[in-house]
Design a protein around this motif. Structure first.
Motif, PDB file in Angstrom:
ATOM      1  N   LEU A  21       0.835  -1.298  -0.126  1.00  0.00           N
ATOM      2  CA  LEU A  21       0.002   0.177  -0.142  1.00  0.00           C
ATOM      3  C   LEU A  21       0.934   1.489  -0.037  1.00  0.00           C
ATOM      4  CD1 LEU A  21      -2.859   1.206   0.066  1.00  0.00           C
ATOM      5  CD2 LEU A  21      -2.493   1.243   2.574  1.00  0.00           C
ATOM      6  N   VAL A  22       0.684   2.057  -0.888  1.00  0.00           N
ATOM      7  CA  VAL A  22       1.711   3.266  -1.056  1.00  0.00           C
ATOM      8  C   VAL A  22       0.759   4.345  -1.201  1.00  0.00           C
ATOM      9  CG1 VAL A  22       3.619   4.017  -2.476  1.00  0.00           C
ATOM     10  CG2 VAL A  22       3.011   1.366  -2.554  1.00  0.00           C
ATOM     11  N   GLU A  23       1.341   5.467  -0.614  1.00  0.00           N
ATOM     12  CA  GLU A  23       0.907   6.923  -0.971  1.00  0.00           C
ATOM     13  C   GLU A  23       1.733   7.611  -2.058  1.00  0.00           C
ATOM     14  OE1 GLU A  23      -0.432  10.557   1.630  1.00  0.00           O
ATOM     15  OE2 GLU A  23       1.578  10.005   1.988  1.00  0.00           O
ATOM     16  N   VAL A  24       1.207   7.955  -3.218  1.00  0.00           N
ATOM     17  CA  VAL A  24       1.677   8.294  -4.314  1.00  0.00           C
ATOM     18  C   VAL A  24       1.448   9.916  -4.675  1.00  0.00           C
ATOM     19  CG1 VAL A  24       2.223   7.865  -6.584  1.00  0.00           C
ATOM     20  CG2 VAL A  24       1.703   6.044  -5.104  1.00  0.00           C
ATOM     21  N   VAL A  25       2.445  10.456  -5.048  1.00  0.00           N
ATOM     22  CA  VAL A  25       1.952  11.739  -5.667  1.00  0.00           C
ATOM     23  C   VAL A  25       2.586  11.630  -6.913  1.00  0.00           C
ATOM     24  CG1 VAL A  25       2.812  14.509  -5.601  1.00  0.00           C
ATOM     25  CG2 VAL A  25       2.471  12.978  -3.335  1.00  0.00           C
ATOM     26  N   THR A  26       1.575  12.182  -7.914  1.00  0.00           N
ATOM     27  CA  THR A  26       1.944  12.091  -9.600  1.00  0.00           C
ATOM     28  C   THR A  26       1.907  13.488 -10.061  1.00  0.00           C
ATOM     29  OG1 THR A  26      -0.252  11.751 -10.074  1.00  0.00           O
ATOM     30  CG2 THR A  26       1.414   9.618  -9.910  1.00  0.00           C
ATOM     31  N   ASP A  27       2.680  13.777 -11.071  1.00  0.00           N
ATOM     32  CA  ASP A  27       2.697  14.997 -11.892  1.00  0.00           C
ATOM     33  C   ASP A  27       1.666  14.892 -12.839  1.00  0.00           C
ATOM     34  OD1 ASP A  27       2.924  17.236 -12.993  1.00  0.00           O
ATOM     35  OD2 ASP A  27       5.436  17.049 -13.290  1.00  0.00           O
ATOM     36  N   ARG A  28       0.605  15.574 -12.833  1.00  0.00           N
ATOM     37  CA  ARG A  28      -0.548  15.433 -13.547  1.00  0.00           C
ATOM     38  C   ARG A  28      -0.147  15.941 -15.156  1.00  0.00           C
ATOM     39  NH1 ARG A  28      -5.294  18.329 -10.053  1.00  0.00           N
ATOM     40  NH2 ARG A  28      -5.268  16.796  -8.430  1.00  0.00           N
ATOM     41  N   LYS A  29       0.812  16.743 -15.232  1.00  0.00           N
ATOM     42  CA  LYS A  29       1.235  17.522 -16.635  1.00  0.00           C
ATOM     43  C   LYS A  29       2.137  16.529 -17.299  1.00  0.00           C
ATOM     44  CE  LYS A  29       0.929  21.885 -14.283  1.00  0.00           C
ATOM     45  NZ  LYS A  29       1.640  22.836 -13.603  1.00  0.00           N
ATOM     46  N   GLN A  30       2.849  15.385 -16.624  1.00  0.00           N
ATOM     47  CA  GLN A  30       3.752  14.525 -17.300  1.00  0.00           C
ATOM     48  C   GLN A  30       3.105  13.003 -17.437  1.00  0.00           C
ATOM     49  OE1 GLN A  30       7.532  15.069 -14.907  1.00  0.00           O
ATOM     50  NE2 GLN A  30       8.361  15.730 -16.910  1.00  0.00           N
ATOM     51  N   ALA A  31       2.281  12.919 -18.312  1.00  0.00           N
ATOM     52  CA  ALA A  31       1.803  11.709 -18.438  1.00  0.00           C
ATOM     53  C   ALA A  31       2.819  10.848 -19.276  1.00  0.00           C
ATOM     54  CB  ALA A  31       0.482  11.787 -19.391  1.00  0.00           C
ATOM     55  N   LEU A  32       2.814   9.651 -18.856  1.00  0.00           N
ATOM     56  CA  LEU A  32       3.893   8.657 -19.743  1.00  0.00           C
ATOM     57  C   LEU A  32       3.207   8.097 -20.787  1.00  0.00           C
ATOM     58  CD1 LEU A  32       5.587   7.194 -16.485  1.00  0.00           C
ATOM     59  CD2 LEU A  32       6.371   8.890 -17.861  1.00  0.00           C
ATOM     60  N   PRO A  33       3.921   7.409 -21.875  1.00  0.00           N
ATOM     61  CA  PRO A  33       3.393   6.927 -22.935  1.00  0.00           C
ATOM     62  C   PRO A  33       2.742   5.414 -22.440  1.00  0.00           C
ATOM     63  CG  PRO A  33       5.998   6.808 -23.198  1.00  0.00           C
ATOM     64  CD  PRO A  33       5.299   7.501 -22.096  1.00  0.00           C
ATOM     65  N   ALA A  34       1.537   5.133 -23.060  1.00  0.00           N
ATOM     66  CA  ALA A  34       0.800   3.987 -22.680  1.00  0.00           C
ATOM     67  C   ALA A  34       1.663   2.873 -23.087  1.00  0.00           C
ATOM     68  CB  ALA A  34      -0.508   4.003 -23.183  1.00  0.00           C
ATOM     69  N   HIS A  35       1.511   1.704 -22.080  1.00  0.00           N
ATOM     70  CA  HIS A  35       2.277   0.536 -22.488  1.00  0.00           C
ATOM     71  C   HIS A  35       1.416  -0.317 -23.036  1.00  0.00           C
ATOM     72  CE1 HIS A  35       5.771   1.243 -19.960  1.00  0.00           C
ATOM     73  NE2 HIS A  35       4.799   1.967 -19.115  1.00  0.00           N
ATOM     74  N   PRO A  36       2.030  -1.226 -24.131  1.00  0.00           N
ATOM     75  CA  PRO A  36       1.149  -2.000 -24.903  1.00  0.00           C
ATOM     76  C   PRO A  36       0.313  -3.116 -24.063  1.00  0.00           C
ATOM     77  CG  PRO A  36       3.435  -1.775 -25.674  1.00  0.00           C
ATOM     78  CD  PRO A  36       3.271  -1.159 -24.540  1.00  0.00           C
ATOM     79  N   GLU A  37       0.834  -3.508 -23.108  1.00  0.00           N
ATOM     80  CA  GLU A  37       0.034  -4.448 -22.187  1.00  0.00           C
ATOM     81  C   GLU A  37      -1.183  -4.174 -21.512  1.00  0.00           C
ATOM     82  OE1 GLU A  37       3.714  -3.414 -19.670  1.00  0.00           O
ATOM     83  OE2 GLU A  37       3.447  -3.822 -21.406  1.00  0.00           O
TER      84      GLU A  37
END
Length: 192
Positions: A172-188
């Motif tokens: 269980l992890v508390e995560v802070v993500t950058d909304r402006k930096q979306a990563l490319p989608a992974h094929p899987e």
């Protein structure tokens, strides 16, 4: 007792709860809690201000009760701020015997600060905060960040492990993500 300060208190807490908090967060259970804390503190501080019992004793009791209440259910830091704002408005209103410019200004300042601080623009400075429950235990921080970025599709700014269960294979992890930096989608993930 100042009827004007009671009216100011009721106006301030109504503005805080019904014009600021509820339209943004929609938690009716906390509306009741904020109103109850405010009116309760107002009533007790009015009585303490006119009795021989020390105000310090009354405020100490409220401090203990508010800590117990705040620890009894999971609420966000934002909601803790609303609790203390409700408590502070009630205290200022209850301990002020006659309406004063300073008391009214402090109440208005509390409402204004929360109105500004609890906006999307301010919240977006820190990124999006969320709790993520991964279905496997990850002990290596670098691997954890990579897995979170893969699952969320966003750049992870901060990851704090809240619970690592090696027996049940859960993290269980508390995560802070950058909304402006979306990563490319992974094929899987897109082909599933």
């Amino acid at each position: 007792m100042s009827p004007i300060m009671i009216l100011i208190d009721l106006l301030a807490i109504s503005t805080l709860v019904f014009a600021i908090y509820f339209p943004r967060h929609r938690r009716a259970d906390l509306v009741v809690a904020f109103l109850g804390v405010n009116v309760g503190v107002l009533a007790v501080s009015q009585v303490l201000a006119t009795s021989s019992v020390g105000a310090g004793l009354g405020l100490g009791l409220f401090g203990v009760l508010s800590i117990i209440r705040l620890r009894s259910s999971e609420i966000s830091q934002r909601e803790v701020a609303y609790y203390f704002a409700a408590l502070a408005i009630g205290l200022i209103s209850g301990l002020t015997q006659a309406a004063s410019i300073l008391a009214i200004a402090m109440i208005a300042l509390i409402v204004l600060v929360l109105a500004v601080a609890d906006t999307r623009k301010v919240a977006s400075f820190g990124g999006q905060r969320q709790e993520v429950n991964l279905d496997h235990a990850i002990t290596n921080h670098t691997e954890l960040v990579q897995e979170l970025e893969r699952v969320l599709g966003q750049k992870v700014k901060h990851a704090n492990v809240l619970r690592l269960d090696l027996v049940n294979d859960i993290t269980l992890v508390e995560v802070v993500t950058d909304r402006k930096q979306a990563l490319p989608a992974h094929p899987e993930l897109t082909n599933a």
